[in-house]
Design an enzyme around this catalytic site. Structure first.
Site, PDB file in Angstrom:
ATOM      1  N   HIS A  11     -10.266  -5.611  -2.668  1.00 30.46           N
ATOM      2  CA  HIS A  11      -8.925  -5.836  -2.115  1.00 30.46           C
ATOM      3  C   HIS A  11      -8.995  -6.143  -0.636  1.00 30.46           C
ATOM      4  O   HIS A  11      -9.897  -5.698   0.061  1.00 30.46           O
ATOM      5  CB  HIS A  11      -8.010  -4.630  -2.356  1.00 30.46           C
ATOM      6  CG  HIS A  11      -8.573  -3.317  -1.893  1.00 30.46           C
ATOM      7  ND1 HIS A  11      -9.494  -2.615  -2.636  1.00 30.46           N
ATOM      8  CD2 HIS A  11      -8.351  -2.593  -0.773  1.00 30.46           C
ATOM      9  CE1 HIS A  11      -9.819  -1.491  -2.004  1.00 30.46           C
ATOM     10  NE2 HIS A  11      -9.154  -1.463  -0.857  1.00 30.46           N
ATOM     11  N   ASP A  55       0.863  -1.188   0.000  1.00 30.80           N
ATOM     12  CA  ASP A  55       0.000   0.000   0.000  1.00 30.80           C
ATOM     13  C   ASP A  55       0.901   1.240   0.000  1.00 30.80           C
ATOM     14  O   ASP A  55       1.878   1.312   0.733  1.00 30.80           O
ATOM     15  CB  ASP A  55      -0.899  -0.009   1.243  1.00 30.80           C
ATOM     16  CG  ASP A  55      -2.024   1.004   1.139  1.00 30.80           C
ATOM     17  OD1 ASP A  55      -3.194   0.597   1.148  1.00 30.80           O
ATOM     18  OD2 ASP A  55      -1.728   2.219   1.059  1.00 30.80           O
ATOM     19  N   ILE A  56       0.573   2.197  -0.839  1.00 28.99           N
ATOM     20  CA  ILE A  56       1.411   3.386  -1.000  1.00 28.99           C
ATOM     21  C   ILE A  56       1.311   4.337   0.197  1.00 28.99           C
ATOM     22  O   ILE A  56       2.198   5.154   0.434  1.00 28.99           O
ATOM     23  CB  ILE A  56       1.075   4.117  -2.337  1.00 28.99           C
ATOM     24  CG1 ILE A  56       2.257   4.933  -2.824  1.00 28.99           C
ATOM     25  CG2 ILE A  56      -0.180   4.951  -2.234  1.00 28.99           C
ATOM     26  CD1 ILE A  56       3.446   4.135  -3.237  1.00 28.99           C
ATOM     27  N   HIS A  72      -6.706  -5.722   2.797  1.00 29.82           N
ATOM     28  CA  HIS A  72      -5.548  -5.085   3.430  1.00 29.82           C
ATOM     29  C   HIS A  72      -4.917  -6.107   4.378  1.00 29.82           C
ATOM     30  O   HIS A  72      -5.629  -6.683   5.222  1.00 29.82           O
ATOM     31  CB  HIS A  72      -5.967  -3.892   4.287  1.00 29.82           C
ATOM     32  CG  HIS A  72      -6.561  -2.731   3.559  1.00 29.82           C
ATOM     33  ND1 HIS A  72      -5.842  -1.606   3.242  1.00 29.82           N
ATOM     34  CD2 HIS A  72      -7.810  -2.507   3.100  1.00 29.82           C
ATOM     35  CE1 HIS A  72      -6.634  -0.726   2.628  1.00 29.82           C
ATOM     36  NE2 HIS A  72      -7.841  -1.253   2.520  1.00 29.82           N
TER      37      HIS A  72
HETATM   38  P1  5GP Z   1      -9.886   1.416   0.534  1.00 33.39           P
HETATM   39  O1  5GP Z   1     -10.459   1.430  -0.862  1.00 33.39           O
HETATM   40  O2  5GP Z   1      -9.824   0.034   1.127  1.00 33.39           O
HETATM   41  O3  5GP Z   1     -10.593   2.389   1.439  1.00 33.39           O
HETATM   42  O4  5GP Z   1      -8.385   1.943   0.454  1.00 33.39           O
HETATM   43  C1  5GP Z   1      -7.614   1.811  -0.697  1.00 33.39           C
HETATM   44  C2  5GP Z   1      -6.147   1.673  -0.337  1.00 33.39           C
HETATM   45  O5  5GP Z   1      -5.414   1.699  -1.545  1.00 33.39           O
HETATM   46  C3  5GP Z   1      -5.601   2.805   0.558  1.00 33.39           C
HETATM   47  O6  5GP Z   1      -4.969   2.235   1.696  1.00 33.39           O
HETATM   48  C4  5GP Z   1      -4.603   3.530  -0.341  1.00 33.39           C
HETATM   49  O7  5GP Z   1      -3.449   3.982   0.336  1.00 33.39           O
HETATM   50  C5  5GP Z   1      -4.250   2.474  -1.377  1.00 33.39           C
HETATM   51  N1  5GP Z   1      -3.924   3.051  -2.690  1.00 33.39           N
HETATM   52  C6  5GP Z   1      -4.664   3.952  -3.385  1.00 33.39           C
HETATM   53  N2  5GP Z   1      -4.075   4.248  -4.556  1.00 33.39           N
HETATM   54  C7  5GP Z   1      -2.936   3.505  -4.609  1.00 33.39           C
HETATM   55  C8  5GP Z   1      -1.902   3.367  -5.566  1.00 33.39           C
HETATM   56  O8  5GP Z   1      -1.893   3.992  -6.632  1.00 33.39           O
HETATM   57  N3  5GP Z   1      -0.893   2.506  -5.269  1.00 33.39           N
HETATM   58  C9  5GP Z   1      -0.869   1.781  -4.110  1.00 33.39           C
HETATM   59  N4  5GP Z   1       0.168   0.955  -3.914  1.00 33.39           N
HETATM   60  N5  5GP Z   1      -1.828   1.881  -3.175  1.00 33.39           N
HETATM   61  C10 5GP Z   1      -2.848   2.732  -3.412  1.00 33.39           C
END
Ligand code: 5GP
Length: 130
Positions: free
Chosen positions: A93, A29-30, A95
């Site tokens: 996804h 995660d970035i 985590h």
């Molecule tokens: P959620 O959709 O579960 O709320 O969070 C999405 C997750 O994806 C976040 O923790 C965010 O930091 C990660 N994320 C969003 N865009 C990118 C990206 O371009 N690259 C990576 N490696 N992680 C990402």
């Protein structure tokens, strides 16, 4: 339009890759909650994880289990936790977040700031243990 995660799978957007097979992909995660925070995704683009067909959903968890074991060996932690949120990226996804205390386990915490070199080192250590 393809999700940002599909673009990562296709190599259009860079990532710190951990592992992949024909159906799944894992990368750091970035904006990590903790060091080693990894995302595990199906290559098939589906928004809601609970809309995945049973076999694909089951396989995602088995793939995540292998990644979690590798994180556990590579990153100093008490537990590798698992969370599903999906509010930001509409591509299913899981985590995987290694923690040492409940205090660390919060998406509301300030994210860990890592250099490119630190991301690369963490990813290499997890890959080595996969
Ligand atoms: P959620 O959709 O579960 O709320 O969070 C999405 C997750 O994806 C976040 O923790 C965010 O930091 C990660 N994320 C969003 N865009 C990118 C990206 O371009 N690259 C990576 N490696 N992680 C990402």
């Amino acid at each position: 339009m393809a999700s940002i995660f599909t673009r990562i799978i296709n190599g259009e957007i860079p990532c710190y890759k951990i592992a992949e097979d024909d159906r799944y992909f894992a990368f750091l995660d970035i904006n990590p909650v903790t060091r080693g925070h990894t995302l595990v995704i199906p290559k098939q683009e589906t928004d809601n994880i609970f809309d995945l067909e049973d076999d694909l959903l089951g396989g995602l968890h088995v793939f995540a289990k292998k990644v979690a074991h590798a994180i556990d060996k590579a990153v100093q932690c008490e537990r590798v936790t698992m969370a599903v949120v999906g509010l930001e990226v509409p591509h299913a996804h899981i985590h995987l977040i290694p923690i040492n205390s409940m205090r660390e386990y919060s998406f509301a915490n300030p994210k860990v700031q890592l250099s490119k070199e630190e991301f690369e080192e963490i990813a290499a250590n997890i890959r080595k243990n996969f």
